[in-house]
Design a protein around this motif. Structure first.
Motif, PDB file in Angstrom:
ATOM      1  N   PRO A  32       0.814  -1.223   0.000  1.00  0.00           N
ATOM      2  CA  PRO A  32       0.000   0.000   0.000  1.00  0.00           C
ATOM      3  C   PRO A  32       0.847   1.273   0.000  1.00  0.00           C
ATOM      4  CG  PRO A  32      -0.905  -1.611   1.526  1.00  0.00           C
ATOM      5  CD  PRO A  32       0.423  -2.146   1.073  1.00  0.00           C
ATOM      6  N   GLY A  33       0.445   2.190  -0.878  1.00  0.00           N
ATOM      7  CA  GLY A  33       1.110   3.475  -0.938  1.00  0.00           C
ATOM      8  C   GLY A  33       2.410   3.483  -1.707  1.00  0.00           C
ATOM      9  N   THR A  34       2.815   2.333  -2.222  1.00  0.00           N
ATOM     10  CA  THR A  34       4.107   2.294  -2.921  1.00  0.00           C
ATOM     11  C   THR A  34       4.003   1.638  -4.300  1.00  0.00           C
ATOM     12  OG1 THR A  34       4.650   0.294  -1.649  1.00  0.00           O
ATOM     13  CG2 THR A  34       5.521   2.384  -0.838  1.00  0.00           C
ATOM     14  N   ALA A  35       3.845   0.317  -4.359  1.00  0.00           N
ATOM     15  CA  ALA A  35       3.889  -0.374  -5.644  1.00  0.00           C
ATOM     16  C   ALA A  35       3.136  -1.700  -5.567  1.00  0.00           C
ATOM     17  CB  ALA A  35       5.334  -0.617  -6.075  1.00  0.00           C
ATOM     18  N   ASP A  61      -3.133   3.815  -5.274  1.00  0.00           N
ATOM     19  CA  ASP A  61      -1.996   4.489  -4.635  1.00  0.00           C
ATOM     20  C   ASP A  61      -0.761   3.598  -4.608  1.00  0.00           C
ATOM     21  OD1 ASP A  61      -2.754   2.604  -2.759  1.00  0.00           O
ATOM     22  OD2 ASP A  61      -2.580   3.952  -1.039  1.00  0.00           O
ATOM     23  N   ALA A  62      -0.814   2.509  -5.392  1.00  0.00           N
ATOM     24  CA  ALA A  62       0.310   1.557  -5.437  1.00  0.00           C
ATOM     25  C   ALA A  62       0.422   1.039  -6.859  1.00  0.00           C
ATOM     26  CB  ALA A  62       0.088   0.406  -4.458  1.00  0.00           C
ATOM     27  N   PRO A  63       0.950   1.847  -7.774  1.00  0.00           N
ATOM     28  CA  PRO A  63       0.962   1.479  -9.186  1.00  0.00           C
ATOM     29  C   PRO A  63       1.677   0.165  -9.458  1.00  0.00           C
ATOM     30  CG  PRO A  63       2.437   3.326  -8.745  1.00  0.00           C
ATOM     31  CD  PRO A  63       1.626   3.129  -7.513  1.00  0.00           C
ATOM     32  N   ILE A  64       1.212  -0.521 -10.495  1.00  0.00           N
ATOM     33  CA  ILE A  64       1.809  -1.803 -10.898  1.00  0.00           C
ATOM     34  C   ILE A  64       3.149  -1.524 -11.566  1.00  0.00           C
ATOM     35  CG2 ILE A  64       1.551  -3.841 -12.358  1.00  0.00           C
ATOM     36  CD1 ILE A  64      -1.521  -3.413 -12.083  1.00  0.00           C
ATOM     37  N   THR A  65       4.207  -1.939 -10.930  1.00  0.00           N
ATOM     38  CA  THR A  65       5.556  -1.735 -11.464  1.00  0.00           C
ATOM     39  C   THR A  65       6.215  -3.030 -11.900  1.00  0.00           C
ATOM     40  OG1 THR A  65       6.509  -1.908  -9.242  1.00  0.00           O
ATOM     41  CG2 THR A  65       5.923   0.302 -10.021  1.00  0.00           C
ATOM     42  N   GLU A  66       5.696  -4.167 -11.406  1.00  0.00           N
ATOM     43  CA  GLU A  66       6.287  -5.470 -11.713  1.00  0.00           C
ATOM     44  C   GLU A  66       5.184  -6.453 -12.104  1.00  0.00           C
ATOM     45  OE1 GLU A  66       9.505  -6.252 -11.641  1.00  0.00           O
ATOM     46  OE2 GLU A  66      10.448  -4.730 -10.369  1.00  0.00           O
ATOM     47  N   ALA A  67       5.537  -7.385 -12.960  1.00  0.00           N
ATOM     48  CA  ALA A  67       4.640  -8.486 -13.310  1.00  0.00           C
ATOM     49  C   ALA A  67       5.470  -9.740 -13.505  1.00  0.00           C
ATOM     50  CB  ALA A  67       3.843  -8.180 -14.571  1.00  0.00           C
ATOM     51  N   VAL A  68       4.826 -10.879 -13.316  1.00  0.00           N
ATOM     52  CA  VAL A  68       5.480 -12.177 -13.471  1.00  0.00           C
ATOM     53  C   VAL A  68       4.607 -13.052 -14.354  1.00  0.00           C
ATOM     54  CG1 VAL A  68       6.214 -14.291 -12.281  1.00  0.00           C
ATOM     55  CG2 VAL A  68       6.612 -12.057 -11.221  1.00  0.00           C
ATOM     56  N   LEU A 159      12.117 -10.425  -6.190  1.00  0.00           N
ATOM     57  CA  LEU A 159      11.675  -9.110  -6.617  1.00  0.00           C
ATOM     58  C   LEU A 159      11.242  -8.327  -5.393  1.00  0.00           C
ATOM     59  CD1 LEU A 159       9.471 -10.073  -9.718  1.00  0.00           C
ATOM     60  CD2 LEU A 159      11.899  -9.475  -9.678  1.00  0.00           C
ATOM     61  N   GLU A 160      11.648  -7.070  -5.318  1.00  0.00           N
ATOM     62  CA  GLU A 160      11.239  -6.206  -4.216  1.00  0.00           C
ATOM     63  C   GLU A 160      10.119  -5.292  -4.713  1.00  0.00           C
ATOM     64  OE1 GLU A 160      12.290  -6.465  -1.107  1.00  0.00           O
ATOM     65  OE2 GLU A 160      13.627  -8.109  -1.705  1.00  0.00           O
ATOM     66  N   VAL A 161       9.004  -5.347  -4.028  1.00  0.00           N
ATOM     67  CA  VAL A 161       7.835  -4.558  -4.414  1.00  0.00           C
ATOM     68  C   VAL A 161       7.414  -3.711  -3.215  1.00  0.00           C
ATOM     69  CG1 VAL A 161       5.492  -4.631  -5.345  1.00  0.00           C
ATOM     70  CG2 VAL A 161       7.126  -6.437  -5.938  1.00  0.00           C
ATOM     71  N   GLY A 162       7.862  -2.461  -3.223  1.00  0.00           N
ATOM     72  CA  GLY A 162       7.504  -1.574  -2.124  1.00  0.00           C
ATOM     73  C   GLY A 162       7.901  -2.104  -0.766  1.00  0.00           C
ATOM     74  N   GLY A 163       9.050  -2.748  -0.691  1.00  0.00           N
ATOM     75  CA  GLY A 163       9.509  -3.306   0.578  1.00  0.00           C
ATOM     76  C   GLY A 163       9.064  -4.738   0.825  1.00  0.00           C
TER      77      GLY A 163
END
Length: 331
Positions: A32-35, A61-68, A159-163
């Motif tokens: 939440p709030g990041t990615a 508020d947490a845009p999609i930056t990664e996908a698998v 993968l790191e996704v917003g921590g």
């Protein structure tokens, strides 16, 4: 139950039951709030759009930056164009090779359309055509090949996704050459791709089967709170053991048919009519047993594990459709 469901802390799955052809599950991991990170996309362009719309409030508020993408079958990645343009897409090196070598969406659309016409013919050609059309169903494929992954790994990565950490591990070749799983340890959730078909008959396209059995043991060792299969409902370890038992039965029963020189169609008839098959007869698309049987026979005949040739796939499709037309799977 189909649709978007929360399966863990900040983790959702979009389930498509009963999990037949093309009814693949997808996932979403949110910090939440990041990615956010997406697991797999749907091959039907309309379904891919509906999934993106359902996820929109969760990623506002947490845009999609990664996908698998868990593997190379189109029903798990042909919806990649529904992802935001800047999303990095990760898969295994072997899966990416499979995506490049497999038929593109336009070709499968043409084959399925032709199959609808050929399906009216008697004999193996008509049966193979009819089953190809059955595989597509009413799905509307993209007109062009969608975005392929732009990031790969060989055996394992994180993968790191917003921590939040998402662990990826390639457990194939099994169903396909590059099968991978995505584990979100802090939520107790594992997205398994098509290493798990739950209540839906699995398909051994590539093999070897022993690799799949080892992969199931790896999943069981994690003892996750929730496993999200590639097809079918959410499950726990009991359902994984049931799938493992299916593979053990099919391996041993098929080996006996192969030892006696039985052909693919009579062997399939014998297996689906056996008392032991009763416990799996209710699974979605039970005729798909033939597709795995074809792979096993091919490898026992001395051919190395690999993706199915056009001839082997067409032959297996014809036998599967023949079983349906004969009513061999009626309970």
């Amino acid at each position: 139950m189909s649709g978007l469901q929360q399966v863990g802390d900040g983790v959702w799955a979009f389930l498509r039951t009963p999990g037949g052809w093309g009814e693949a599950n997808t996932g979403l991991v949110v910090a939440p709030g990041t990615a956010s990170l997406v697991v797999d996309t749907a091959w039907d362009v309309g379904v891919a759009r509906r999934i993106a719309e359902a996820q929109a409030p969760l990623v506002a508020d947490a845009p999609i930056t990664e996908a698998v993408n868990t593997h190379s079958d189109g029903d798990h990645w042909w919806g990649n164009d529904s992802l935001p343009a800047g999303t990095r897409i990760t898969t295994s090196t072997a899966a990416l090779e499979g995506m490049r070598e497999d038929l593109p969406p336009r070709a499968l659309t043409a084959l399925a359309s032709t199959g609808s016409v050929l399906g009216r013919l008697p004999g193996p050609i008509g049966a193979a055509g009819a089953y190809t059309a059955r595989v597509r169903g009413d799905a509307r494929f993209p007109r062009r090949t969608p975005r392929m992954p732009d990031h790969t790994f060989d055996t394992a990565t994180t993968l790191e996704v917003g921590g939040r950490t998402v662990e990826l591990e390639r457990l194939g070749p099994c169903h396909t050459a590059g099968d991978l799983v995505a584990r979100i340890a802090d939520a107790g959730v594992v997205f398994t791709g098509d290493l798990l078909f739950i209540g839906s008959t699995p398909i051994l396209w590539h093999g070897p089967l022993d690799n799949w059995l080892s992969a199931l043991d790896r999943l069981l060792a994690w003892d996750a709170a929730v496993y999200v299969p590639g097809h079918g409902p959410l499950c726990g370890t009991a359902e994984i053991r049931t799938l493992r038992n299916y593979w053990l039965w099919l391996r041993d029963a098929a080996a006996e048919q192969h030892r006696t020189g039985t052909g693919l169609l009579p062997a399939a008839r014998a297996l689906v009519r056996s008392p032991e098959f009763t416990q799996w007869r209710h699974w979605e698309s039970p005729e798909r047993l033939v597709l795995s049987l074809s792979t096993l026979f091919d490898q026992w005949n001395g051919k190395p594990p690999g993706p199915p040739t056009v001839v082997r796939r067409a032959t297996a499709f014809a036998v599967a459709e023949t079983l349906l037309r004969e009513g061999a799977l009626n309970s």
